[in-house]
Design a protein around this motif. Structure first.
Motif, PDB file in Angstrom:
ATOM      1  N   TYR A  74      24.020 -14.942  -6.609  1.00 20.77           N
ATOM      2  CA  TYR A  74      24.829 -14.089  -5.734  1.00 20.77           C
ATOM      3  C   TYR A  74      23.930 -13.371  -4.723  1.00 20.77           C
ATOM      4  CZ  TYR A  74      28.262 -10.697  -4.111  1.00 20.77           C
ATOM      5  OH  TYR A  74      29.093  -9.954  -3.320  1.00 20.77           O
ATOM      6  N   ALA A  75      22.849 -12.781  -5.196  1.00 21.58           N
ATOM      7  CA  ALA A  75      21.933 -12.064  -4.306  1.00 21.58           C
ATOM      8  C   ALA A  75      21.298 -13.012  -3.295  1.00 21.58           C
ATOM      9  CB  ALA A  75      20.858 -11.353  -5.116  1.00 21.58           C
ATOM     10  N   LEU A  76      20.956 -14.226  -3.726  1.00 23.79           N
ATOM     11  CA  LEU A  76      20.316 -15.177  -2.813  1.00 23.79           C
ATOM     12  C   LEU A  76      21.260 -15.594  -1.696  1.00 23.79           C
ATOM     13  CD1 LEU A  76      18.405 -17.357  -5.432  1.00 23.79           C
ATOM     14  CD2 LEU A  76      17.432 -15.654  -3.870  1.00 23.79           C
ATOM     15  N   ARG A  77      22.546 -15.725  -1.999  1.00 21.85           N
ATOM     16  CA  ARG A  77      23.514 -16.003  -0.931  1.00 21.85           C
ATOM     17  C   ARG A  77      23.548 -14.863   0.074  1.00 21.85           C
ATOM     18  NH1 ARG A  77      27.138 -17.818  -4.968  1.00 21.85           N
ATOM     19  NH2 ARG A  77      28.383 -15.917  -4.732  1.00 21.85           N
ATOM     20  N   ARG A  78      23.473 -13.635  -0.412  1.00 22.83           N
ATOM     21  CA  ARG A  78      23.482 -12.489   0.501  1.00 22.83           C
ATOM     22  C   ARG A  78      22.220 -12.460   1.368  1.00 22.83           C
ATOM     23  NH1 ARG A  78      28.554 -10.543   0.745  1.00 22.83           N
ATOM     24  NH2 ARG A  78      27.651  -8.760   1.823  1.00 22.83           N
ATOM     25  N   HIS A  79      21.103 -12.975   0.834  1.00 19.83           N
ATOM     26  CA  HIS A  79      19.865 -13.046   1.621  1.00 19.83           C
ATOM     27  C   HIS A  79      19.940 -14.146   2.677  1.00 19.83           C
ATOM     28  CE1 HIS A  79      17.070 -10.148  -0.123  1.00 19.83           C
ATOM     29  NE2 HIS A  79      17.458 -10.491  -1.330  1.00 19.83           N
ATOM     30  N   GLY A  80      20.830 -15.123   2.471  1.00 17.60           N
ATOM     31  CA  GLY A  80      20.977 -16.195   3.446  1.00 17.60           C
ATOM     32  C   GLY A  80      20.522 -17.560   2.982  1.00 17.60           C
ATOM     33  N   LEU A  81      20.132 -17.701   1.706  1.00 18.53           N
ATOM     34  CA  LEU A  81      19.768 -19.019   1.201  1.00 18.53           C
ATOM     35  C   LEU A  81      21.031 -19.860   1.037  1.00 18.53           C
ATOM     36  CD1 LEU A  81      17.210 -17.264   0.391  1.00 18.53           C
ATOM     37  CD2 LEU A  81      16.793 -19.031  -1.314  1.00 18.53           C
ATOM     38  N   GLU A  82      20.878 -21.177   1.154  1.00 20.00           N
ATOM     39  CA  GLU A  82      22.039 -22.069   1.175  1.00 20.00           C
ATOM     40  C   GLU A  82      22.033 -23.123   0.075  1.00 20.00           C
ATOM     41  OE1 GLU A  82      21.807 -23.656   5.078  1.00 20.00           O
ATOM     42  OE2 GLU A  82      22.436 -21.795   6.068  1.00 20.00           O
ATOM     43  N   LYS A  83      20.859 -23.600  -0.309  1.00 19.00           N
ATOM     44  CA  LYS A  83      20.794 -24.702  -1.285  1.00 19.00           C
ATOM     45  C   LYS A  83      20.794 -24.132  -2.702  1.00 19.00           C
ATOM     46  CE  LYS A  83      18.247 -27.567   2.008  1.00 19.00           C
ATOM     47  NZ  LYS A  83      16.969 -28.270   2.285  1.00 19.00           N
ATOM     48  N   LEU A  84      21.957 -23.641  -3.103  1.00 19.36           N
ATOM     49  CA  LEU A  84      22.085 -22.913  -4.357  1.00 19.36           C
ATOM     50  C   LEU A  84      23.114 -23.571  -5.260  1.00 19.36           C
ATOM     51  CD1 LEU A  84      22.237 -19.334  -2.784  1.00 19.36           C
ATOM     52  CD2 LEU A  84      20.251 -20.395  -3.886  1.00 19.36           C
ATOM     53  N   PRO A  85      22.949 -23.421  -6.568  1.00  6.68           N
ATOM     54  CA  PRO A  85      23.964 -23.940  -7.487  1.00  6.68           C
ATOM     55  C   PRO A  85      25.285 -23.216  -7.300  1.00  6.68           C
ATOM     56  CG  PRO A  85      22.340 -22.613  -8.661  1.00  6.68           C
ATOM     57  CD  PRO A  85      21.834 -22.781  -7.267  1.00  6.68           C
ATOM     58  N   GLY A  86      26.378 -23.920  -7.520  1.00  6.67           N
ATOM     59  CA  GLY A  86      27.698 -23.316  -7.362  1.00  6.67           C
ATOM     60  C   GLY A  86      28.069 -22.469  -8.560  1.00  6.67           C
ATOM     61  N   GLU A  87      27.499 -21.294  -8.636  1.00  7.00           N
ATOM     62  CA  GLU A  87      27.717 -20.412  -9.783  1.00  7.00           C
ATOM     63  C   GLU A  87      28.769 -19.364  -9.431  1.00  7.00           C
ATOM     64  OE1 GLU A  87      25.022 -17.864 -12.982  1.00  7.00           O
ATOM     65  OE2 GLU A  87      24.140 -18.596 -11.130  1.00  7.00           O
ATOM     66  N   GLU A  88      29.750 -19.208 -10.302  1.00  6.30           N
ATOM     67  CA  GLU A  88      30.841 -18.269 -10.048  1.00  6.30           C
ATOM     68  C   GLU A  88      30.527 -16.864 -10.553  1.00  6.30           C
ATOM     69  OE1 GLU A  88      33.553 -18.828  -8.240  1.00  6.30           O
ATOM     70  OE2 GLU A  88      32.670 -20.773  -7.813  1.00  6.30           O
ATOM     71  N   GLU A  89      29.607 -16.742 -11.502  1.00 10.73           N
ATOM     72  CA  GLU A  89      29.280 -15.431 -12.052  1.00 10.73           C
ATOM     73  C   GLU A  89      28.563 -14.557 -11.024  1.00 10.73           C
ATOM     74  OE1 GLU A  89      28.757 -15.556 -16.867  1.00 10.73           O
ATOM     75  OE2 GLU A  89      27.016 -15.986 -15.641  1.00 10.73           O
ATOM     76  N   VAL A  90      28.752 -13.270 -11.146  1.00 11.43           N
ATOM     77  CA  VAL A  90      27.976 -12.302 -10.375  1.00 11.43           C
ATOM     78  C   VAL A  90      27.004 -11.640 -11.351  1.00 11.43           C
ATOM     79  CG1 VAL A  90      28.018 -10.250  -8.932  1.00 11.43           C
ATOM     80  CG2 VAL A  90      29.906 -11.901  -8.797  1.00 11.43           C
ATOM     81  N   HIS A  91      25.721 -11.814 -11.095  1.00 14.64           N
ATOM     82  CA  HIS A  91      24.658 -11.345 -11.988  1.00 14.64           C
ATOM     83  C   HIS A  91      24.216  -9.959 -11.523  1.00 14.64           C
ATOM     84  CE1 HIS A  91      20.603 -12.639 -14.068  1.00 14.64           C
ATOM     85  NE2 HIS A  91      21.010 -11.446 -14.457  1.00 14.64           N
ATOM     86  N   VAL A  92      24.294  -8.979 -12.414  1.00 13.51           N
ATOM     87  CA  VAL A  92      23.947  -7.610 -12.044  1.00 13.51           C
ATOM     88  C   VAL A  92      22.930  -7.042 -13.026  1.00 13.51           C
ATOM     89  CG1 VAL A  92      25.912  -6.628 -13.307  1.00 13.51           C
ATOM     90  CG2 VAL A  92      24.889  -5.338 -11.427  1.00 13.51           C
ATOM     91  N   LEU A  93      21.920  -6.354 -12.479  1.00 13.57           N
ATOM     92  CA  LEU A  93      20.897  -5.697 -13.293  1.00 13.57           C
ATOM     93  C   LEU A  93      21.246  -4.222 -13.447  1.00 13.57           C
ATOM     94  CD1 LEU A  93      17.731  -7.181 -11.505  1.00 13.57           C
ATOM     95  CD2 LEU A  93      18.726  -7.966 -13.664  1.00 13.57           C
ATOM     96  N   ILE A  94      21.042  -3.715 -14.664  1.00 14.30           N
ATOM     97  CA  ILE A  94      21.277  -2.294 -14.913  1.00 14.30           C
ATOM     98  C   ILE A  94      20.106  -1.741 -15.722  1.00 14.30           C
ATOM     99  CG2 ILE A  94      23.790  -2.603 -14.898  1.00 14.30           C
ATOM    100  CD1 ILE A  94      23.712  -2.331 -17.968  1.00 14.30           C
ATOM    101  N   PRO A  95      19.919  -0.422 -15.725  1.00 14.33           N
ATOM    102  CA  PRO A  95      18.842   0.162 -16.536  1.00 14.33           C
ATOM    103  C   PRO A  95      18.991  -0.197 -18.015  1.00 14.33           C
ATOM    104  CG  PRO A  95      19.718   1.780 -15.002  1.00 14.33           C
ATOM    105  CD  PRO A  95      20.630   0.594 -14.925  1.00 14.33           C
ATOM    106  N   ALA A  96      17.871  -0.394 -18.695  1.00 14.39           N
ATOM    107  CA  ALA A  96      17.869  -0.828 -20.096  1.00 14.39           C
ATOM    108  C   ALA A  96      18.568   0.165 -21.012  1.00 14.39           C
ATOM    109  CB  ALA A  96      16.434  -1.062 -20.562  1.00 14.39           C
TER     110      ALA A  96
END
Length: 308
Positions: A74-96
């Motif tokens: 998800y983040a890589l798409r926002r950066h503008g990368l294009e050759k990415l796997p078609g992943e539907e999940e949104v991966h989010v980091l949070i404090p441990a």
């Protein structure tokens, strides 16, 4: 008709209650056929259409709460990368220290190394090296990992060394395949095809060489930048894809490049990328034959550095 920005259309149900919207009203409006939609538990889309990519990201951030950072594909798409796997999940980091789990389309990862986010379209996303490695650790296809890494490097979003550093600093779980995929890029390969060629050359037993280095003649005139160069023998190996020769200008440039190789006395082998996988044995034989041809003649006076 006036529409709200995406960031205002995704809200916590608790925030709606705080401004006076009764819980029963929220539930009724989020019911099937209603004007709103529940994206995640406790998170509401103030509309009933299919959520946009940005709305999904904002919902994930609301689920992760303060300091959450989007990462992975998800983040890589926002950066503008294009050759990415078609992943539907949104991966989010949070404090441990935060006790929040996966829900719906959101994958939550707790970390002690929360990155300093970059803002892309107003959304906090992990830097490219971190997002690449976070995505790579969860993929099962080495080709997908290598394609993603190669694009990030080729388009200068990061260097192979930055990816290696991220691998070394992060958790070790799921890093074996990303390390394999990264090895050819660290050696100088810049695409999946060049990575395949790097592996085949390694298996061939031929002398080591360098990838993507410019070659000059004795007068300092540029000859070419071969995909692979064996300086010991002045042997060039080009992985020539059809898609780079679909125009007359591309074809003319390749013919001119090959003419410069011949004029300089360089032995050059051209290989289609597909053959590296469909006919690796035949390609290896062709490499050996090119090696013998280069070995049988005096090495031409060509250089890795331009002489003034």
């Amino acid at each position: 008709m006036i529409t709200c920005p995406d960031r205002l259309e995704v809200v916590r149900a608790a925030d709606l209650e705080e401004i006076g919207v009764p819980r029963r009203t929220i539930s009724r409006r989020c019911a099937p056929g209603g004007p709103w939609r529940a994206l995640l538990p406790g998170i509401v889309l103030l509309g009933n259409g299919v959520p946009t990519d940005e709305q999904r990201g904002r919902a994930a951030l609301l689920h992760g709460r303060t300091d959450a950072v989007l990462t992975g594909t998800y983040a890589l798409r926002r950066h503008g990368l294009e050759k990415l796997p078609g992943e539907e999940e949104v991966h989010v980091l949070i404090p441990a220290s935060r006790d929040i789990t996966d829900v719906g389309f959101v994958h939550v990862e707790r970390t002690t190394r929360l990155p300093r986010p970059h803002l892309r379209g107003g959304l906090p996303v992990a830097p490219v090296p971190r997002a690449v490695i976070d995505s790579a650790r969860r993929l099962t296809s080495e080709d997908e990992v290598q394609t993603m890494m190669a694009e990030a490097v080729q388009r200068r979003f990061c260097t192979p060394e930055m990816l290696a550093d991220e691998l070394d600093r992060g958790r070790t779980t799921g890093t074996a395949m990303p390390r394999r995929a990264l090895t050819p890029l660290l050696a100088g390969a810049k695409s999946v095809a060049e990575a395949d060629a790097w592996r085949l050359w390694r298996r061939s037993g031929l002398p080591a060489g360098r990838w993507n280095v410019p070659i000059y003649d004795v007068h300092g005139r540029y000859i070419a930048t071969p995909d692979f160069w064996c300086d010991e023998l002045a042997l060039a190996w080009e992985i020539d894809s059809y898609r780079y020769h679909t125009s007359f200008d591309d074809y003319r440039a390749t013919v001119a490049r090959n003419a410069r190789y011949v004029a300089a006395g360089i032995v050059v082998l051209q290989t289609l990328p597909s053959r590296l996988r469909t006919e690796p044995g035949k390609v290896a034989d062709e490499l050996q034959a090119a090696f013998r041809t280069a070995q049988a003649r005096p090495r031409p006076n060509v250089l890795l550095k331009r002489v003034a």
